[in-house]
Design an enzyme around this catalytic site. Structure first.
Site, PDB file in Angstrom:
ATOM      1  N   SER A  50      44.116  49.447  32.872  1.00 58.68           N
ATOM      2  CA  SER A  50      45.160  48.761  32.691  1.00 58.68           C
ATOM      3  C   SER A  50      46.562  49.361  33.024  1.00 58.68           C
ATOM      4  CB  SER A  50      45.045  48.399  31.251  1.00 58.68           C
ATOM      5  OG  SER A  50      46.188  47.328  31.000  1.00 58.68           O
ATOM      6  N   ASP A  82      44.172  46.957  36.672  1.00 56.70           N
ATOM      7  CA  ASP A  82      43.972  45.890  35.873  1.00 56.70           C
ATOM      8  C   ASP A  82      45.310  45.439  35.190  1.00 56.70           C
ATOM      9  OD1 ASP A  82      42.825  43.860  34.511  1.00 56.70           O
ATOM     10  OD2 ASP A  82      42.452  45.016  32.676  1.00 56.70           O
ATOM     11  N   HIS A 178      42.317  38.137  25.016  1.00 55.86           N
ATOM     12  CA  HIS A 178      42.072  39.330  25.054  1.00 55.86           C
ATOM     13  C   HIS A 178      41.641  39.823  23.609  1.00 55.86           C
ATOM     14  CE1 HIS A 178      44.493  39.891  28.998  1.00 55.86           C
ATOM     15  NE2 HIS A 178      43.305  40.058  29.175  1.00 55.86           N
ATOM     16  N   ASN A 227      35.952  40.512  32.803  1.00 50.05           N
ATOM     17  CA  ASN A 227      36.582  41.672  32.452  1.00 50.05           C
ATOM     18  C   ASN A 227      36.076  42.181  31.130  1.00 50.05           C
ATOM     19  OD1 ASN A 227      37.950  41.448  34.970  1.00 50.05           O
ATOM     20  ND2 ASN A 227      39.863  41.786  34.069  1.00 50.05           N
TER      21      ASN A 227
HETATM   22  O1  G3H Z   1      41.653  42.898  31.623  1.00 47.80           O
HETATM   23  C1  G3H Z   1      40.912  43.603  30.738  1.00 47.80           C
HETATM   24  C2  G3H Z   1      40.343  42.262  29.920  1.00 47.80           C
HETATM   25  O2  G3H Z   1      40.637  40.986  30.201  1.00 47.80           O
HETATM   26  C3  G3H Z   1      39.630  42.916  28.552  1.00 47.80           C
HETATM   27  O3  G3H Z   1      39.607  41.887  27.639  1.00 47.80           O
HETATM   28  O4  G3H Z   1      39.383  43.405  25.606  1.00 47.80           O
HETATM   29  O5  G3H Z   1      38.864  40.962  25.721  1.00 47.80           O
HETATM   30  O6  G3H Z   1      37.469  42.470  26.820  1.00 47.80           O
HETATM   31  P1  G3H Z   1      38.789  42.090  26.231  1.00 47.80           P
HETATM   32 ZN    ZN Z   2      42.668  41.220  30.968  1.00 54.64          ZN
END
Ligand code: G3H
Ligand code: ZN
Length: 278
Positions: A50, A82, A178, A227
């Site tokens: 990220s 990301d 998220h 993701n």
């Molecule tokens: O971009 C990364 C994700 O969208 C991670 O999401 O932590 O809910 O798996 P998460």
């Molecule tokens: Zn994300």
């Protein structure tokens, strides 16, 4: 194997009819666990970092670590930025050898979101790298970034957004969030409507906590990528937390790091298998 180009990875997904996971890494142990998981399952996918995480380790450190960790791996893995938050991050990641880029300007008004993505697309396509963009806003916690915004993707904007930005993948907001402990309610009719309009494959963020059968159901709607961040981070942190609970004098970092890699690898294998069971 070398880090694989993002367009090639998308072709691989289509050819094998796979939803590719994108696993977020933060450090060496997560990276090693993710790559071992891919290798063990014999399937490819993304390893992602990220934008906010780049404050901890710059893109070159990440790319070098991924490149050297995957030397023995013979499944295709792309290195993905990301939630890219700035053009500077995009350029730094391309320079470092990232092979897939996300530009997240979804917090901006639509015309500015389009302009930001368009700029990155022009840059990335020159280097033969695909770009993922986000339309609508996903709420929840991503690393140290908390977003209260929660705007579902408006199907009316989808076609013009994809055409005007030239993006190659579209991240949608359909009730996904998220973070681990929020229970998402995916809006499948909305996903279907978006899939029918979008000329590029779709991406689902916030994979952690979404029941696998829902991810598999989403796969039918031109979903190419899902993701996962929090799920693996918990597997990593749990390893150290449990050891400390059992023994406050624990200091064997090396053994715990090995255990953390193994625990992350197990989650990776489970996720790869579960999202693609027919
Ligand atoms: O971009 C990364 C994700 O969208 C991670 O999401 O932590 O809910 O798996 P998460
Ligand atoms: Zn994300």
């Amino acid at each position: 194997m070398e880090i694989v180009n993002g367009f090639k990875l998308m072709d691989y997904a289509k050819e094998h009819q796979l939803v590719l996971p994108a696993f977020n890494t933060t450090n060496y142990e997560l990276t090693a666990g993710i790559i071992k998981g891919y290798q063990e399952m014999g399937l490819g996918g993304y390893i992602a970092i990220s934008s906010s995480n780049l404050k901890l380790s710059n893109p070159k450190i990440i790319a070098d670590m991924v490149r050297s960790t995957m030397i023995e791996c013979d499944t295709p893995i792309a290195l993905h930025l990301d939630h890219g938050k700035s053009f500077e991050d995009v350029k730094a990641c391309i320079d470092a050898g990232f092979t897939s880029i996300m530009v997240d300007a979804s917090h901006l008004p639509l015309d500015q979101n389009i302009a930001e993505v368009r700029k990155a697309v022009e840059y990335c396509h020159f280097y033969g790298i695909p770009v993922e963009a986000e339309l609508g806003a996903i709420s929840g916690k991503e690393d140290d970034h908390i977003s209260e915004e929660d705007a579902k993707t408006d199907p009316a904007d989808v076609l013009s957004f994809v055409e005007e930005t030239g993006c190659d993948l579209l991240a949608v907001s359909i009730g996904n969030v998220h973070g681990m402990d929020l229970s998402p309610h995916l809006d499948f009719p909305l996903l279907k409507e978006i899939a029918e309009i979008s000329t590029v494959p779709l991406v689902l963020h916030g994979g952690s906590g979404i029941p696998f059968d829902q991810v598999r159901r989403a796969k039918a709607e031109n979903l190419i990528k899902v993701n996962y961040g929090s799920d693996l981070r918990q597997a990593f942190i749990r390893t150290f937390g449990q050891a400390y609970e059992q023994n406050h004098n624990e200091f064997n970092v090396m053994q715990l790091s090995k255990d953390a890699i193994a625990n992350v690898e197990e989650r990776v294998k489970t996720i790869i298998k579960e999202v693609n069971i027919n």
